[in-house]
Design an enzyme around this catalytic site. Structure first.
Site, PDB file in Angstrom:
ATOM      1  N   GLU A  38     -10.850 -28.443   7.029  1.00  0.00           N
ATOM      2  CA  GLU A  38      -9.741 -27.700   6.436  1.00  0.00           C
ATOM      3  C   GLU A  38     -10.175 -26.290   6.029  1.00  0.00           C
ATOM      4  OE1 GLU A  38      -6.472 -28.191   6.003  1.00  0.00           O
ATOM      5  OE2 GLU A  38      -6.821 -29.860   7.346  1.00  0.00           O
ATOM      6  N   CYS A 193       4.984 -23.805  17.527  1.00  0.00           N
ATOM      7  CA  CYS A 193       5.664 -22.771  16.735  1.00  0.00           C
ATOM      8  C   CYS A 193       4.706 -21.601  16.539  1.00  0.00           C
ATOM      9  CB  CYS A 193       6.112 -23.359  15.397  1.00  0.00           C
ATOM     10  SG  CYS A 193       7.281 -22.290  14.536  1.00  0.00           S
ATOM     11  N   CYS A 200       9.999 -23.095  21.674  1.00  0.00           N
ATOM     12  CA  CYS A 200      11.056 -23.877  21.002  1.00  0.00           C
ATOM     13  C   CYS A 200      11.585 -25.019  21.860  1.00  0.00           C
ATOM     14  CB  CYS A 200      12.202 -22.966  20.580  1.00  0.00           C
ATOM     15  SG  CYS A 200      11.672 -21.680  19.447  1.00  0.00           S
ATOM     16  N   CYS A 203       9.951 -28.147  21.014  1.00  0.00           N
ATOM     17  CA  CYS A 203       9.860 -28.437  19.584  1.00  0.00           C
ATOM     18  C   CYS A 203      10.768 -29.604  19.170  1.00  0.00           C
ATOM     19  CB  CYS A 203      10.234 -27.187  18.804  1.00  0.00           C
ATOM     20  SG  CYS A 203      10.190 -27.452  17.030  1.00  0.00           S
ATOM     21  N   CYS A 209      16.791 -26.005  13.642  1.00  0.00           N
ATOM     22  CA  CYS A 209      15.920 -24.920  13.161  1.00  0.00           C
ATOM     23  C   CYS A 209      16.780 -23.689  12.887  1.00  0.00           C
ATOM     24  CB  CYS A 209      14.849 -24.597  14.206  1.00  0.00           C
ATOM     25  SG  CYS A 209      13.899 -23.133  13.766  1.00  0.00           S
TER      26      CYS A 209
HETATM   27 FE1  SF4 Z   1       9.388 -23.065  15.462  1.00  0.00          FE
HETATM   28 FE2  SF4 Z   1      11.988 -23.470  15.098  1.00  0.00          FE
HETATM   29 FE3  SF4 Z   1      11.064 -22.855  17.509  1.00  0.00          FE
HETATM   30 FE4  SF4 Z   1      10.526 -25.218  16.420  1.00  0.00          FE
HETATM   31  S1  SF4 Z   1      12.533 -24.435  17.037  1.00  0.00           S
HETATM   32  S2  SF4 Z   1       9.090 -23.877  17.518  1.00  0.00           S
HETATM   33  S3  SF4 Z   1      10.309 -24.701  14.267  1.00  0.00           S
HETATM   34  S4  SF4 Z   1      10.989 -21.547  15.697  1.00  0.00           S
END
Ligand code: SF4
Length: 350
Positions: A38, A193, A200, A203, A209
């Protein structure tokens, strides 16, 4: 994946299928290993961290081994990762774990957060990954994901914005399975992200989002207002004699604190005079080397290096915080990376 499932359920399912599972600090509940990873990951990317982590764990396999090691060894193992205050804090915290916790790294948030240099997000990550405690994280990657998903603009270093981000991070925590959730947030931030051109379409939380829907991804998280770039100029002396180089120990605080570095002089000082006055060494030849710059968070350092060939015996006055180090031993020494690079160039030139 649709938005009817909670943020955490979608993230956990995504982590199990697409996240990382083979990093050297995963598949363990060893809080010590998780802590080291970390801290290394705080300002550095995963691929850069892996070899450092493996070398560090081979050298300091337990918190006890770290606690009893000389600071020079710890800094040498950190050399190249930058932000050396992190290494010094690791060392102090390891000693505290030995004193206060009998050498067993704690796994509860409160105890971890009380260690020197451990912030709220790092303590949360260790408590979640090693102790299964339901705690939020907000490292740079998690901050970006949460800020975009919740549509929180503004500079995250601003206290009001930061409070909002923590509240959003806590509101998204799962009831169970905190480990894959925490790892999923880290993985999503580092692989999907991305700061620029996030992916996206891959994602799991794209459906709701806020930043994606509103077209504000590029503006979130908000940028910190930087003061106009400050610059500092110094000169460094590369004094090489009989296969050894003259090094000085830097003060414990400030940039490169506690590391060995090349002797520094004012940029307008005469190298031969400085060398005679401070180290009692007469110069036989001096040559200017190519200047270079090094960017710190708050300013840029411009370095003008001089190569100096000393005239005769390279003995140093007693009580000097300086030493001669064999060029062959540079590899294992605790040196700042720009200094290491400069010495590498000089050694190559012969
Ligand atoms: Fe990031 Fe939103 Fe794109 Fe997902 S949808 S990668 S959270 S900007």
């Amino acid at each position: 994946m649709n938005a009817r499932r909670s943020f955490s359920a979608r993230l956990i399912a995504w982590q199990l299928e697409h996240g990382r599972h083979d990093l050297p600090w995963q598949c363990t509940r060893d809080a010590y290993r998780i802590w080291i990873s970390e801290v290394m990951l705080q300002q550095t990317q995963v691929t850069t961290v892996i070899p450092y982590f493996e070398r560090f764990m081979a050298r300091f396999p337990t918190v006890m081994a770290l606690a009893v090691a000389p600071e020079d060894d710890v800094l040498a193992s950190w050399s190249g990762l930058g932000y050396y205050a992190r290494a010094r804090n690791l060392h102090r915290a390891a000693r505290e774990v030995v004193e206060r916790h009998a050498g067993v790294f704690p796994t509860t948030f409160e105890e971890i957060a009380a260690l020197p240099g451990v912030g709220r997000s790092t303590a949360g990550a260790i408590a979640a990954l090693a102790g299964g405690e339901k705690r939020a994280i907000l490292d740079a990657n998690a901050k970006r994901v949460i800020a975009r998903h919740a549509g929180i603009g503004g500079d995250p270093s601003n206290a009001v914005v930061l409070r909002e981000l923590w509240a959003a991070a806590e509101a998204r925590l799962p009831r169970t399975r905190i480990e894959p959730y925490t790892q999923g947030l880290m993985d999503l931030g580092s692989d999907v992200c991305l700061p620029r051109n996030p992916r996206c379409l891959l994602c799991p939380v794209q459906a709701d989002c806020v930043a994606r829907i509103a077209g504000t991804i590029d503006a979130i998280p908000g940028k910190k207002k930087r003061a106009a770039g400050r610059r500092e100029r110094i000169a460094m002396l590369v004094v090489v004699s009989r296969g050894e180089v003259l090094l000085e120990k830097r003060p414990p605080r400030g940039i490169w604190g506690g590391l060995w570095s090349l002797p520094e002089i004012a940029v307008d000082a005469k190298p031969a005079d400085a060398l005679r006055e401070r180290w009692g060494i007469e110069a036989a030849g001096i040559e200017a080397l190519a200047p270079f710059e090094h960017a710190f968070t708050h300013y840029t350092l411009e370095v003008k290096p001089w190569r100096v060939r000393p005239r005769a015996a390279n003995r140093l006055a007693q009580g000097n915080a300086a030493t001669w180090l064999a060029l062959d031993d540079l590899e294992g020494a605790a040196l700042p990376s720009p200094v290491r690079k400069l010495l590498g160039r000089v050694a190559l030139e012969g």
